[in-house]
Design an enzyme around this catalytic site. Structure first.
Site, PDB file in Angstrom:
ATOM      1  CB  THR A   1       0.407  11.092   1.620  1.00 14.32           C
ATOM      2  OG1 THR A   1      -0.042   9.747   1.560  1.00 14.32           O
ATOM      3  CG2 THR A   1       1.631  11.251   0.745  1.00 14.32           C
TER       4      THR A   1
ATOM      5  CE  LYS B   1      -6.064  -0.688  -0.773  1.00 16.15           C
ATOM      6  NZ  LYS B   1      -4.938   0.105  -0.245  1.00 16.15           N
TER       7      LYS B   1
ATOM      8  CD  GLU C   1      -3.838  -1.511   3.038  1.00 18.39           C
ATOM      9  OE1 GLU C   1      -4.104  -1.150   1.873  1.00 18.39           O
ATOM     10  OE2 GLU C   1      -4.059  -0.777   4.046  1.00 18.39           O
ATOM     11  CG  ASP C   2      -2.023   2.671   6.349  1.00 19.66           C
ATOM     12  OD1 ASP C   2      -2.375   2.281   5.204  1.00 19.66           O
ATOM     13  OD2 ASP C   2      -2.296   3.798   6.781  1.00 19.66           O
TER      14      ASP C   2
ATOM     15  CB  SER D   1      -2.041   2.992  -3.630  1.00 21.49           C
ATOM     16  OG  SER D   1      -2.537   4.255  -3.261  1.00 21.49           O
ATOM     17  CB  ALA D   2      -7.364   3.916  -2.319  1.00 19.73           C
TER      18      ALA D   2
ATOM     19  CG  ASP E   1      -1.727   1.171   1.454  1.00 16.77           C
ATOM     20  OD1 ASP E   1      -2.450   1.535   0.524  1.00 16.77           O
ATOM     21  OD2 ASP E   1      -1.664   1.770   2.559  1.00 16.77           O
ATOM     22  CG  LEU E   2       1.757   5.669  -1.859  1.00 17.77           C
ATOM     23  CD1 LEU E   2       3.232   5.357  -2.047  1.00 17.77           C
ATOM     24  CD2 LEU E   2       1.228   6.434  -3.078  1.00 17.77           C
ATOM     25  CG  ASP E   3      -1.659   7.754   3.150  1.00 13.39           C
ATOM     26  OD1 ASP E   3      -0.700   8.144   3.830  1.00 13.39           O
ATOM     27  OD2 ASP E   3      -2.836   8.080   3.403  1.00 13.39           O
TER      28      ASP E   3
ATOM     29  CE  LYS F   1      -3.735   7.326   8.809  1.00 17.52           C
ATOM     30  NZ  LYS F   1      -2.866   6.858   9.874  1.00 17.52           N
TER      31      LYS F   1
HETATM   32  P1  B16 Z   1      -6.158  10.507  -3.812  1.00 15.25           P
HETATM   33  P2  B16 Z   1      -3.606   4.378   0.148  1.00 15.25           P
HETATM   34  C1  B16 Z   1      -5.339   6.440   0.087  1.00 15.25           C
HETATM   35  O1  B16 Z   1      -4.048   5.916  -0.137  1.00 15.25           O
HETATM   36  C2  B16 Z   1      -5.331   7.349   1.310  1.00 15.25           C
HETATM   37  O2  B16 Z   1      -5.071   6.586   2.474  1.00 15.25           O
HETATM   38  C3  B16 Z   1      -6.671   8.011   1.459  1.00 15.25           C
HETATM   39  O3  B16 Z   1      -6.678   8.867   2.577  1.00 15.25           O
HETATM   40  C4  B16 Z   1      -6.983   8.816   0.173  1.00 15.25           C
HETATM   41  O4  B16 Z   1      -8.256   9.440   0.257  1.00 15.25           O
HETATM   42  C5  B16 Z   1      -6.936   7.844  -1.008  1.00 15.25           C
HETATM   43  O5  B16 Z   1      -5.662   7.225  -1.075  1.00 15.25           O
HETATM   44  C6  B16 Z   1      -7.208   8.564  -2.334  1.00 15.25           C
HETATM   45  O6  B16 Z   1      -6.161   9.457  -2.605  1.00 15.25           O
HETATM   46  O7  B16 Z   1      -7.021  11.665  -3.428  1.00 15.25           O
HETATM   47  O8  B16 Z   1      -4.696  10.843  -3.952  1.00 15.25           O
HETATM   48  O9  B16 Z   1      -6.688   9.780  -5.040  1.00 15.25           O
HETATM   49  O10 B16 Z   1      -3.492   4.233   1.620  1.00 15.25           O
HETATM   50  O11 B16 Z   1      -4.637   3.450  -0.485  1.00 15.25           O
HETATM   51  O12 B16 Z   1      -2.264   4.299  -0.540  1.00 15.25           O
HETATM   52 MG    MG Z   2      -2.803   3.201   3.372  1.00 19.71          MG
END
Ligand code: B16
Ligand code: MG
Length: 218
Positions: free
Chosen positions: A17, A145, A169-170, A114-115, A9-11, A45
C-alpha cells in the site's frame, strides 16, 4: 507439536500500500507547496499518519493550526481510501497466501500487527480478514514502532509469550520493536536496510515451508 505465534505487519509485508500512501501524500504535500519524493515516502514506512504529516510539514518548513492539521489528515485519508476501495486479492504480495495457509494448517497462532488505522478495511478488500485470530492496528496502539507495544498486544491476544513469537516486518523500526521484546524478527525487503533482523528475505517467495517448520520447532 509446538505452538508459536506468527505476527504479520501489513503494508510492505502482505500488500504494497506504500504506493497509494505515496500518491495521497504527494497530492496533499503539493497542494500546500511542498515537494514530495519517493525517497521521502520511504521514510514514512511504518510511521503513523499523524507522525507522517508532521514530518512532511517539517521538510517543507510549514506550520499549521490544529484545525488545518486535522483537515489535512482527513483529506489525505479520504484520498488514500479511494485507492484502497479498488483493491482486491490480486494485490496480495507473492506467496503470502501460501506461507500463511501453511502456518494456519500447522495450527499456529496468527496475528496482524500494523500501524495503519485502515488495516481491517484493507484485509477485507483482499479477502484475508478471516485468516487472523487477532488484528492489532493503529486504532489500538498509542506508542509507535520501534516501541514494541503493537506486537506485545498481538502476542497477548493470541495467548503467546513474546519469546515464542515470530514477526514479519518490512521496516527497520518494526524489526527493532520485535527485537526489543525478544521476538524472532524476519525482515522482508533489503538486507542492508533491515540489518538488525534475525533473518531477511527479499519476499515470501524466498521463504520455504521447511524454514517455517524450523521456526515452529525451535
Ligand atoms: P494509515 P504498516 C503503516 O502500515 C504504513 O507503512 C505507513 O506508511 C502508514 O503511514 C501507517 O501504516 C498508517 O496508515 O494512514 O492507514 O493509518 O506497515 O504498519 O502495516
Ligand atoms: Mg510495513
Amino acid at each position: 507439536m509446538k505452538k508459536k505465534g506468527f505476527i504479520f505487519d501489513l503494508d510492505g509485508v502482505i500488500v504494497d500500500t506504500a504506493k497509494y500512501h505515496f500518491l495521497a501524500w504527494k497530492k496533499l504535500a503539493n497542494s500546500i507547496g511542498i515537494d514530495f519524493s519517493e525517497e521521502q515516502n520511504e521514510q514514512l514506512k511504518g510511521v503513523s499518519r499523524k507522525a507522517s504529516l508532521e514530518k512532511i510539514l517539517a521538510w517543507g518548513n510549514v506550520t499549521l493550526t490544529e484545525e488545518e492539521f486535522a483537515e489535512l489528515m482527513s483529506k489525505k485519508n479520504e484520498d488514500y481510501l479511494g485507492y484502497i476501495n479498488e483493491m482486491n486479492e490480486e494485490e496480495i504480495l507473492p506467496d503470502v497466501p501460501k506461507i500463511l495457509n501453511f502456518i494456519l494448517g500447522k495450527n499456529q497462532g496468527v496475528a496482524l500487527g500494523s500501524a495503519s488505522k485502515n488495516a481491517k478495511s484493507i484485509l477485507e478488500k483482499v479477502n484475508l480478514l478471516n485468516k487472523f485470530e487477532a488484528i492489532v492496528d493503529g486504532n489500538e496502539v498509542s506508542k509507535a514502532k520501534p516501541d514494541p507495544e503493537v506486537f506485545e498486544i498481538a502476542a497477548r491476544e493470541i495467548g503467546m509469550e513474546p519469546h515464542n513469537c515470530i514477526v514479519f516486518e518490512d521496516s527497520l523500526a518494526g524489526i527493532q520493536a520485535a527485537n526489543a521484546i525478544d521476538m524472532c524478527s524476519i525482515g522482508i525487503g533489503d538486507a542492508t536496510v533491515l540489518k538488525d533482523a534475525d533473518f531477511v528475505f527479499k519476499d515470501f517467495t524466498e521463504i520455504s515451508t521447511d524454514f517455517i517448520n524450523q521456526l515452529i520447532n525451535d
